[in-house]
Design a protein around this motif. Sequence first.
Motif, PDB file in Angstrom:
ATOM      1  N   UNK A 145      14.726   0.998  13.412  1.00 18.85           N
ATOM      2  CA  UNK A 145      13.398   0.392  13.324  1.00 18.85           C
ATOM      3  C   UNK A 145      12.653   0.926  12.110  1.00 18.85           C
ATOM      4  N   UNK A 146      12.793   2.221  11.823  1.00 22.22           N
ATOM      5  CA  UNK A 146      12.115   2.839  10.687  1.00 22.22           C
ATOM      6  C   UNK A 146      12.548   2.197   9.380  1.00 22.22           C
ATOM      7  N   UNK A 147      13.819   1.881   9.262  1.00 28.07           N
ATOM      8  CA  UNK A 147      14.304   1.243   8.031  1.00 28.07           C
ATOM      9  C   UNK A 147      13.634  -0.117   7.825  1.00 28.07           C
ATOM     10  N   UNK A 148      13.460  -0.860   8.906  1.00 27.21           N
ATOM     11  CA  UNK A 148      12.813  -2.169   8.807  1.00 27.21           C
ATOM     12  C   UNK A 148      11.330  -2.019   8.533  1.00 27.21           C
ATOM     13  N   UNK A 149      10.687  -1.033   9.175  1.00 29.83           N
ATOM     14  CA  UNK A 149       9.267  -0.771   8.921  1.00 29.83           C
ATOM     15  C   UNK A 149       9.038  -0.482   7.438  1.00 29.83           C
ATOM     16  N   UNK A 150       9.865   0.369   6.844  1.00 32.32           N
ATOM     17  CA  UNK A 150       9.744   0.677   5.422  1.00 32.32           C
ATOM     18  C   UNK A 150       9.906  -0.578   4.571  1.00 32.32           C
ATOM     19  N   UNK A 151      10.928  -1.349   4.870  1.00 29.94           N
ATOM     20  CA  UNK A 151      11.201  -2.550   4.090  1.00 29.94           C
ATOM     21  C   UNK A 151      10.023  -3.520   4.146  1.00 29.94           C
ATOM     22  N   UNK A 152       9.486  -3.729   5.341  1.00 31.97           N
ATOM     23  CA  UNK A 152       8.414  -4.709   5.515  1.00 31.97           C
ATOM     24  C   UNK A 152       7.109  -4.215   4.911  1.00 31.97           C
ATOM     25  N   UNK A 153       6.720  -2.979   5.244  1.00 33.82           N
ATOM     26  CA  UNK A 153       5.413  -2.490   4.807  1.00 33.82           C
ATOM     27  C   UNK A 153       5.359  -2.231   3.306  1.00 33.82           C
ATOM     28  N   UNK A 154       6.333  -1.496   2.778  1.00 31.51           N
ATOM     29  CA  UNK A 154       6.311  -1.162   1.353  1.00 31.51           C
ATOM     30  C   UNK A 154       6.790  -2.314   0.472  1.00 31.51           C
ATOM     31  N   UNK A 155       7.873  -2.960   0.896  1.00 30.10           N
ATOM     32  CA  UNK A 155       8.509  -3.943   0.015  1.00 30.10           C
ATOM     33  C   UNK A 155       7.950  -5.336   0.119  1.00 30.10           C
ATOM     34  N   UNK A 156       7.385  -5.694   1.280  1.00 25.71           N
ATOM     35  CA  UNK A 156       6.934  -7.070   1.468  1.00 25.71           C
ATOM     36  C   UNK A 156       5.409  -7.161   1.565  1.00 25.71           C
ATOM     37  N   UNK A 157       4.832  -6.562   2.597  1.00 26.28           N
ATOM     38  CA  UNK A 157       3.398  -6.724   2.843  1.00 26.28           C
ATOM     39  C   UNK A 157       2.570  -6.119   1.721  1.00 26.28           C
ATOM     40  N   UNK A 158       2.876  -4.887   1.340  1.00 25.76           N
ATOM     41  CA  UNK A 158       2.082  -4.204   0.327  1.00 25.76           C
ATOM     42  C   UNK A 158       2.093  -4.961  -0.996  1.00 25.76           C
ATOM     43  N   UNK A 159       3.262  -5.338  -1.433  1.00 26.38           N
ATOM     44  CA  UNK A 159       3.368  -5.992  -2.739  1.00 26.38           C
ATOM     45  C   UNK A 159       2.755  -7.386  -2.719  1.00 26.38           C
ATOM     46  N   UNK A 160       2.818  -8.062  -1.575  1.00 26.87           N
ATOM     47  CA  UNK A 160       2.194  -9.376  -1.470  1.00 26.87           C
ATOM     48  C   UNK A 160       0.678  -9.270  -1.595  1.00 26.87           C
ATOM     49  N   UNK A 161       0.080  -8.293  -0.920  1.00 19.63           N
ATOM     50  CA  UNK A 161      -1.371  -8.111  -1.004  1.00 19.63           C
ATOM     51  C   UNK A 161      -1.798  -7.725  -2.425  1.00 19.63           C
ATOM     52  N   UNK A 162      -1.051  -6.832  -3.029  1.00 22.80           N
ATOM     53  CA  UNK A 162      -1.365  -6.416  -4.402  1.00 22.80           C
ATOM     54  C   UNK A 162      -1.288  -7.609  -5.347  1.00 22.80           C
ATOM     55  N   UNK A 163      -0.256  -8.429  -5.210  1.00 26.43           N
ATOM     56  CA  UNK A 163      -0.099  -9.599  -6.083  1.00 26.43           C
ATOM     57  C   UNK A 163      -1.270 -10.556  -5.922  1.00 26.43           C
ATOM     58  N   UNK A 164      -1.716 -10.764  -4.688  1.00 22.49           N
ATOM     59  CA  UNK A 164      -2.834 -11.680  -4.450  1.00 22.49           C
ATOM     60  C   UNK A 164      -4.133 -11.125  -5.035  1.00 22.49           C
ATOM     61  N   UNK A 165      -4.356  -9.835  -4.896  1.00 29.57           N
ATOM     62  CA  UNK A 165      -5.561  -9.224  -5.460  1.00 29.57           C
ATOM     63  C   UNK A 165      -5.547  -9.248  -6.983  1.00 29.57           C
ATOM     64  N   UNK A 166      -4.361  -9.288  -7.564  1.00 28.43           N
ATOM     65  CA  UNK A 166      -4.247  -9.239  -9.022  1.00 28.43           C
ATOM     66  C   UNK A 166      -4.097 -10.619  -9.680  1.00 28.43           C
ATOM     67  N   UNK A 167      -4.278 -11.675  -8.903  1.00 26.92           N
ATOM     68  CA  UNK A 167      -4.135 -13.011  -9.471  1.00 26.92           C
ATOM     69  C   UNK A 167      -5.153 -13.284 -10.579  1.00 26.92           C
ATOM     70  N   UNK A 168      -6.350 -12.692 -10.448  1.00 24.00           N
ATOM     71  CA  UNK A 168      -7.421 -12.979 -11.404  1.00 24.00           C
ATOM     72  C   UNK A 168      -7.814 -11.777 -12.259  1.00 24.00           C
ATOM     73  N   UNK A 169      -6.998 -10.733 -12.217  1.00 20.31           N
ATOM     74  CA  UNK A 169      -7.290  -9.553 -13.022  1.00 20.31           C
ATOM     75  C   UNK A 169      -6.498  -8.363 -12.537  1.00 20.31           C
ATOM     76  N   UNK A 170      -6.569  -7.267 -13.268  1.00 21.41           N
ATOM     77  CA  UNK A 170      -5.838  -6.055 -12.902  1.00 21.41           C
ATOM     78  C   UNK A 170      -6.709  -5.190 -11.988  1.00 21.41           C
ATOM     79  N   UNK A 171      -6.760  -5.578 -10.713  1.00 17.80           N
ATOM     80  CA  UNK A 171      -7.661  -4.923  -9.785  1.00 17.80           C
ATOM     81  C   UNK A 171      -6.971  -3.918  -8.859  1.00 17.80           C
ATOM     82  N   UNK A 172      -5.778  -4.244  -8.381  1.00 12.37           N
ATOM     83  CA  UNK A 172      -5.186  -3.491  -7.270  1.00 12.37           C
ATOM     84  C   UNK A 172      -3.915  -2.768  -7.663  1.00 12.37           C
ATOM     85  N   UNK A 173      -3.656  -1.691  -6.949  1.00 12.35           N
ATOM     86  CA  UNK A 173      -2.406  -0.955  -7.109  1.00 12.35           C
ATOM     87  C   UNK A 173      -1.889  -0.581  -5.724  1.00 12.35           C
TER      88      UNK A 173
END
Length: 284
Positions: free
Chosen positions: A92-120
């Motif tokens: 379960x931990x392996x999937x949690x890492x994959x989803x949180x770090x690799x999918x959810x986090x990067x998706x939110x960052x990409x959306x916040x950065x659509x109009x400028x360099x705002x998020x990291x």
Amino acid sequence: MLNSTQFIQYLMSMSSLIRQYTGQVIVVKYGGAAMQDESLKRIVIDDILFLHLLGIKVIVVHGGGPIINQWLYKCNIQPVFENGVRITDQKTMEIVQMVLEGKVNKNLVSMLNLFGNYAIGLSGRDLNLIHPIPLSTNSNDFVGTVSKVDPKILNSLLNDGYIPVIASIASDSTGRTYNINADTVAGALAKALKAKKLIFLTDTFGIMRDIAKPDTLLKTLTIPEVLDLKKNNIISGGMIPKVDCSIDVLHSNVQAVHIINGCLPHALLQEVLTSERVGSMLTL
């Protein structure tokens, strides 16, 4: 429809709140159904960017429980919870890492950065931001809690005008990685950064006397009132980590904790920038 005088009065009332929060830290914990609906997610992202552009220092801590569950089912793993906290074995931990770090986090960052360099994007593992300890004595359970926060990198990013977006996993000095409840992480960061507010953006209206009746929403509560509701099992399940976290941060000089429904369009802005309460506000 507001006439011109009413509109000016509305802007004036909003400006007093903006002055109060400009330069202050607000920690937003984002999760639940509002994260799954793409149109709602876009509204939440816009609200966060708006607060940021007003000069409010916003930190986003995200969950991803429903998305984790989807991937667990794909891998024929049954999600297991105890007192609102996910039980996490190694698979379960392996999937949690994959989803949180690799999918959810990067998706939110990409959306916040659509109009400028705002998020990291970060997790608790980056620069040892979060020092975890195990929550269970079971060595096969990778659920952790927060022992210590090193806020140096967050202060630096906030002062440089960025929005940190943080996944709620962390590694200890041996390299063992833990899944930490995102509510707990949000609370620990709010304490470490002396935040003005901690806001739980979730898929419930807040604390209600009857969860089936939104009109029983309790809009303002003090700690003694919350403890009484918890004692009488009115507060239960996944709400328990939120209220426990709320009590802890309120005792650490965070001014207020809000639990609001992210499925309501612009609930975040309405809760922060108006006197109208759309969720529950907890104070000492």
